[in-house]
Design a protein around this motif. Structure first.
Motif, PDB file in Angstrom:
ATOM      1  N   GLY A   1      26.935  34.983  26.056  1.00  0.00           N
ATOM      2  CA  GLY A   1      27.614  36.265  26.889  1.00  0.00           C
ATOM      3  C   GLY A   1      28.248  36.236  24.965  1.00  0.00           C
ATOM      4  O   GLY A   1      29.360  34.953  24.592  1.00  0.00           O
ATOM      5  N   CYS A   2      28.696  37.556  24.203  1.00  0.00           N
ATOM      6  CA  CYS A   2      29.144  36.421  23.022  1.00  0.00           C
ATOM      7  C   CYS A   2      30.399  38.194  23.049  1.00  0.00           C
ATOM      8  O   CYS A   2      29.830  39.567  23.037  1.00  0.00           O
ATOM      9  CB  CYS A   2      27.847  36.918  21.867  1.00  0.00           C
ATOM     10  SG  CYS A   2      29.095  36.847  20.056  1.00  0.00           S
ATOM     11  N   ASP A   3      31.627  37.645  22.328  1.00  0.00           N
ATOM     12  CA  ASP A   3      32.464  39.131  21.709  1.00  0.00           C
ATOM     13  C   ASP A   3      33.017  39.285  20.578  1.00  0.00           C
ATOM     14  O   ASP A   3      33.420  39.946  19.946  1.00  0.00           O
ATOM     15  CB  ASP A   3      33.450  39.061  23.196  1.00  0.00           C
ATOM     16  CG  ASP A   3      34.235  37.394  23.481  1.00  0.00           C
ATOM     17  OD1 ASP A   3      33.919  36.856  22.307  1.00  0.00           O
ATOM     18  OD2 ASP A   3      35.232  37.839  23.968  1.00  0.00           O
ATOM     19  N   GLY A   4      32.383  38.389  19.723  1.00  0.00           N
ATOM     20  CA  GLY A   4      32.879  38.337  18.683  1.00  0.00           C
ATOM     21  C   GLY A   4      33.720  37.228  18.223  1.00  0.00           C
ATOM     22  O   GLY A   4      33.691  37.012  16.830  1.00  0.00           O
TER      23      GLY A   4
ATOM     24  N   PRO B   1      32.578  44.305  21.491  1.00  0.00           N
ATOM     25  CA  PRO B   1      32.020  44.567  22.144  1.00  0.00           C
ATOM     26  C   PRO B   1      31.209  43.599  23.613  1.00  0.00           C
ATOM     27  O   PRO B   1      30.860  42.338  22.848  1.00  0.00           O
ATOM     28  CB  PRO B   1      31.330  46.072  23.014  1.00  0.00           C
ATOM     29  CG  PRO B   1      31.806  46.800  21.841  1.00  0.00           C
ATOM     30  CD  PRO B   1      32.094  45.963  20.960  1.00  0.00           C
ATOM     31  N   LEU B   2      31.897  42.795  24.815  1.00  0.00           N
ATOM     32  CA  LEU B   2      31.143  41.646  25.268  1.00  0.00           C
ATOM     33  C   LEU B   2      30.179  41.786  25.818  1.00  0.00           C
ATOM     34  O   LEU B   2      29.096  42.846  26.003  1.00  0.00           O
ATOM     35  CB  LEU B   2      31.653  41.491  26.149  1.00  0.00           C
ATOM     36  CG  LEU B   2      31.099  39.659  27.176  1.00  0.00           C
ATOM     37  CD1 LEU B   2      30.798  38.815  26.684  1.00  0.00           C
ATOM     38  CD2 LEU B   2      31.382  39.984  28.589  1.00  0.00           C
ATOM     39  N   VAL B   3      28.680  41.667  25.143  1.00  0.00           N
ATOM     40  CA  VAL B   3      27.392  41.844  25.079  1.00  0.00           C
ATOM     41  C   VAL B   3      27.032  40.265  25.768  1.00  0.00           C
ATOM     42  O   VAL B   3      26.746  39.919  25.710  1.00  0.00           O
ATOM     43  CB  VAL B   3      26.663  42.068  23.451  1.00  0.00           C
ATOM     44  CG1 VAL B   3      26.571  43.546  23.570  1.00  0.00           C
ATOM     45  CG2 VAL B   3      26.386  40.781  22.149  1.00  0.00           C
ATOM     46  N   TYR B   4      25.884  40.545  26.092  1.00  0.00           N
ATOM     47  CA  TYR B   4      25.145  39.303  26.586  1.00  0.00           C
ATOM     48  C   TYR B   4      23.376  39.159  25.891  1.00  0.00           C
ATOM     49  O   TYR B   4      22.774  40.087  26.164  1.00  0.00           O
ATOM     50  CB  TYR B   4      24.651  39.032  28.972  1.00  0.00           C
ATOM     51  CG  TYR B   4      26.333  39.009  29.632  1.00  0.00           C
ATOM     52  CD1 TYR B   4      26.520  38.099  29.416  1.00  0.00           C
ATOM     53  CD2 TYR B   4      26.892  39.865  29.213  1.00  0.00           C
ATOM     54  CE1 TYR B   4      27.771  37.511  30.162  1.00  0.00           C
ATOM     55  CE2 TYR B   4      27.837  39.891  30.396  1.00  0.00           C
ATOM     56  CZ  TYR B   4      28.607  38.713  30.482  1.00  0.00           C
ATOM     57  OH  TYR B   4      29.874  38.433  31.186  1.00  0.00           O
TER      58      TYR B   4
ATOM     59  N   VAL C   1      18.766  33.428  19.187  1.00  0.00           N
ATOM     60  CA  VAL C   1      18.958  34.465  19.487  1.00  0.00           C
ATOM     61  C   VAL C   1      20.392  34.836  18.460  1.00  0.00           C
ATOM     62  O   VAL C   1      21.304  34.300  18.465  1.00  0.00           O
ATOM     63  CB  VAL C   1      18.564  35.423  21.043  1.00  0.00           C
ATOM     64  CG1 VAL C   1      20.151  34.951  21.114  1.00  0.00           C
ATOM     65  CG2 VAL C   1      19.611  36.477  20.874  1.00  0.00           C
ATOM     66  N   ASP C   2      20.108  36.125  17.403  1.00  0.00           N
ATOM     67  CA  ASP C   2      21.306  36.954  16.865  1.00  0.00           C
ATOM     68  C   ASP C   2      21.758  38.067  17.605  1.00  0.00           C
ATOM     69  O   ASP C   2      21.937  39.049  18.044  1.00  0.00           O
ATOM     70  CB  ASP C   2      20.835  37.061  15.696  1.00  0.00           C
ATOM     71  CG  ASP C   2      20.230  36.030  14.667  1.00  0.00           C
ATOM     72  OD1 ASP C   2      19.976  34.334  14.943  1.00  0.00           O
ATOM     73  OD2 ASP C   2      19.846  36.234  13.978  1.00  0.00           O
ATOM     74  N   CYS C   3      23.609  37.608  17.737  1.00  0.00           N
ATOM     75  CA  CYS C   3      24.305  38.858  18.350  1.00  0.00           C
ATOM     76  C   CYS C   3      23.815  40.312  17.122  1.00  0.00           C
ATOM     77  O   CYS C   3      24.266  39.655  15.639  1.00  0.00           O
ATOM     78  CB  CYS C   3      25.436  38.959  17.943  1.00  0.00           C
ATOM     79  SG  CYS C   3      27.148  40.196  19.095  1.00  0.00           S
ATOM     80  N   PRO C   4      23.616  41.481  17.329  1.00  0.00           N
ATOM     81  CA  PRO C   4      23.610  42.116  17.072  1.00  0.00           C
ATOM     82  C   PRO C   4      25.122  43.084  16.444  1.00  0.00           C
ATOM     83  O   PRO C   4      24.561  43.954  15.624  1.00  0.00           O
ATOM     84  CB  PRO C   4      22.569  43.485  17.481  1.00  0.00           C
ATOM     85  CG  PRO C   4      23.549  42.912  19.352  1.00  0.00           C
ATOM     86  CD  PRO C   4      23.437  41.280  19.024  1.00  0.00           C
TER      87      PRO C   4
END
Length: 60
Positions: free
Chosen positions: A15-18, A26-29, A38-41
């Motif tokens: 999970g990444c929320d920056g 926003p939290l994304v999984y 994987v890179d966070c968009p």
């Protein structure tokens, strides 16, 4: 431009929320299954699955 932050993880899903609380995103999984990274968009953080995590995600 700042270099991409690289985070090593043991899990196949992260999970990444920056980070940075209210200044994050926003939290994304994100799934690393079958990819290994994987890179966070939103923020561009790169998550790389460790070899130990790869073994555990495949049930070995």
């Amino acid at each position: 431009m700042q270099p991409v932050e690289t985070i090593f993880v043991d899990d196949a899903t992260v999970g990444c929320d920056g980070g940075g609380g209210a200044l994050g995103h926003p939290l994304v999984y994100l799934s690393l299954e079958g990819k290994g990274q994987v890179d966070c968009p939103y923020c561009g953080r790169r998550f790389i699955q460790t070899e130990d995590g790869k073994r555990h995600s495949h049930g070995h």
